[in-house]
Design a protein around this motif. Structure first.
Motif, mmCIF file in Angstrom:
data_model
loop_
_atom_site.group_PDB
_atom_site.id
_atom_site.type_symbol
_atom_site.label_atom_id
_atom_site.label_comp_id
_atom_site.label_asym_id
_atom_site.label_seq_id
_atom_site.Cartn_x
_atom_site.Cartn_y
_atom_site.Cartn_z
ATOM 1 N N THR A 1 7.511 2.329 -2.671
ATOM 2 C CA THR A 1 8.939 2.468 -2.362
ATOM 3 C C THR A 1 9.720 1.243 -2.807
ATOM 4 O OG1 THR A 1 8.320 3.791 -0.412
ATOM 5 C CG2 THR A 1 10.577 2.951 -0.512
ATOM 6 N N LEU A 2 9.207 0.059 -2.470
ATOM 7 C CA LEU A 2 9.900 -1.176 -2.822
ATOM 8 C C LEU A 2 10.004 -1.346 -4.328
ATOM 9 C CD1 LEU A 2 11.189 -3.875 -2.142
ATOM 10 C CD2 LEU A 2 8.890 -4.856 -1.936
ATOM 11 N N PHE A 3 8.917 -1.149 -5.025
ATOM 12 C CA PHE A 3 8.927 -1.336 -6.477
ATOM 13 C C PHE A 3 9.926 -0.384 -7.147
ATOM 14 C CE2 PHE A 3 7.341 -0.152 -10.715
ATOM 15 C CZ PHE A 3 7.358 -1.404 -11.326
ATOM 16 N N LEU A 4 9.901 0.878 -6.765
ATOM 17 C CA LEU A 4 10.795 1.856 -7.386
ATOM 18 C C LEU A 4 12.249 1.595 -7.019
ATOM 19 C CD1 LEU A 4 8.650 5.083 -6.906
ATOM 20 C CD2 LEU A 4 9.015 3.790 -9.018
ATOM 21 N N ALA A 5 12.477 1.127 -5.785
ATOM 22 C CA ALA A 5 13.847 0.795 -5.383
ATOM 23 C C ALA A 5 14.344 -0.430 -6.145
ATOM 24 C CB ALA A 5 13.907 0.553 -3.878
ATOM 25 N N GLU A 6 13.455 -1.386 -6.375
ATOM 26 C CA GLU A 6 13.847 -2.606 -7.086
ATOM 27 C C GLU A 6 14.252 -2.325 -8.532
ATOM 28 O OE1 GLU A 6 11.529 -6.373 -5.083
ATOM 29 O OE2 GLU A 6 10.414 -5.105 -6.486
ATOM 30 N N ILE A 7 13.562 -1.414 -9.182
ATOM 31 C CA ILE A 7 13.915 -1.108 -10.572
ATOM 32 C C ILE A 7 14.989 -0.033 -10.661
ATOM 33 C CG2 ILE A 7 11.623 -1.774 -11.400
ATOM 34 C CD1 ILE A 7 10.975 1.201 -11.777
ATOM 35 N N GLY A 8 15.462 0.409 -9.501
ATOM 36 C CA GLY A 8 16.553 1.380 -9.488
ATOM 37 C C GLY A 8 16.137 2.801 -9.765
ATOM 38 N N ALA A 9 14.844 3.090 -9.647
ATOM 39 C CA ALA A 9 14.354 4.438 -9.951
ATOM 40 C C ALA A 9 14.327 5.336 -8.726
ATOM 41 C CB ALA A 9 12.946 4.353 -10.548
ATOM 42 N N LEU A 10 14.589 4.788 -7.539
ATOM 43 C CA LEU A 10 14.479 5.568 -6.308
ATOM 44 C C LEU A 10 15.563 5.189 -5.327
ATOM 45 C CD1 LEU A 10 12.570 7.528 -4.606
ATOM 46 C CD2 LEU A 10 11.635 5.423 -3.625
#
Length: 256
Positions: free
Chosen positions: A81-90
């Motif tokens: 969740t964190l990784f995808l939120a950080e790259i703006g994908a989620l």
């Protein structure tokens, strides 16, 4: 002992999404790396009782190698969740359909929600940005995999996946874990465009995150026994720098 620093061994480099466009924006949070942002095409709802997020809509090939399937639904752990939120994908929402800001996701990680930690999130981000495929050790990619993999004597499937009947059991499994435990944390697979969750094969190696002193000889031997022949690596995180090491042979000095 082998000491490895992959791609410089540092996770404080810029991480970007391969699908990012010219409207990307940078975001910095403390010692968190600069990240290339893009509009989130996928959406998830945070399940507080599980310490996980349930995907409610998804786009892109990243989901071929991200998340676990249970009961016809796709779930992701906090590091996903964190990784995808950080790259703006989620985009992450709560039960009231309010968007959960990135800062609140950081707080969940800092609080150890769902068995997460800053160390594991740093390692996940570092390996994911290099193209590796990662999942938590002890959990199958899908229920189909669980049904087709025979159990071993100790109750674990032979590829390290526990036969858990529900996502609630998965959540309970990790919620009680201590961050300082020397234990397998991630199964790591090499980059593979033909990867399938239904038949992932053996991982490239199993990763243990070491947040204290070096593991003892007994701990290494026990962990190697659990890994059943899959190579075992250890990881240490300090000030955002990720270092990997493994033991080929252990010899203790003999005192005269």
């Amino acid at each position: 002992m082998e000491l490895e620093d992959w791609a410089g061994g540092s996770s404080d480099s810029e991480v970007s999404s391969p699908d990012s466009d010219n409207e990307d924006h940078c975001y910095a949070y403390g010692d968190i790396p600069k990240l290339q942002f893009r509009k989130g095409d996928s959406k998830a709802r945070w399940k507080e009782e599980l310490g996980m997020a349930e995907i409610i809509s998804h786009k892109g090939r990243m989901w071929i190698t991200t998340g676990i399937m249970h009961g016809g639904k796709l779930y992701i752990f906090l590091e996903d969740t964190l990784f995808l939120a950080e790259i703006g994908a989620l985009q992450l929402f709560d039960d009231d359909d309010k968007c959960i800001p990135l800062e609140d996701i950081y707080k969940k990680v800092a609080g150890g929600v769902g068995g997460s930690s800053w160390e594991s999130s740093e390692v996940y981000r570092h390996l994911k940005s290099l193209g590796y495929i990662i999942k938590r050790h002890g959990v199958c990619w899908s229920m189909k995999q669980v049904k087709t993999v025979p159990s071993s004597i100790d109750g674990e499937a032979e590829n390290g996946c526990e036969e858990l009947a529900s996502v609630t059991e998965i959540a309970n499994l990790f919620s009680s874990m201590q961050i300082n435990d020397v234990r397998p944390v991630f199964d790591v697979y090499p980059p593979n465009s033909k990867f399938r969750k239904s038949s992932p094969g053996e991982p490239m190696f199993i990763l243990c995150i070491n947040s204290g002193g070096p593991p003892t000889k007994k701990q290494i031997e026990d962990l190697e026994g659990q890994c059943k022949g899959v190579p075992l690596k250890f990881c240490y995180v300090e000030h955002g720098r990720v270092s990997f090491f493994s033991f080929n042979e252990i010899e203790l000095p003999v005192l005269p």
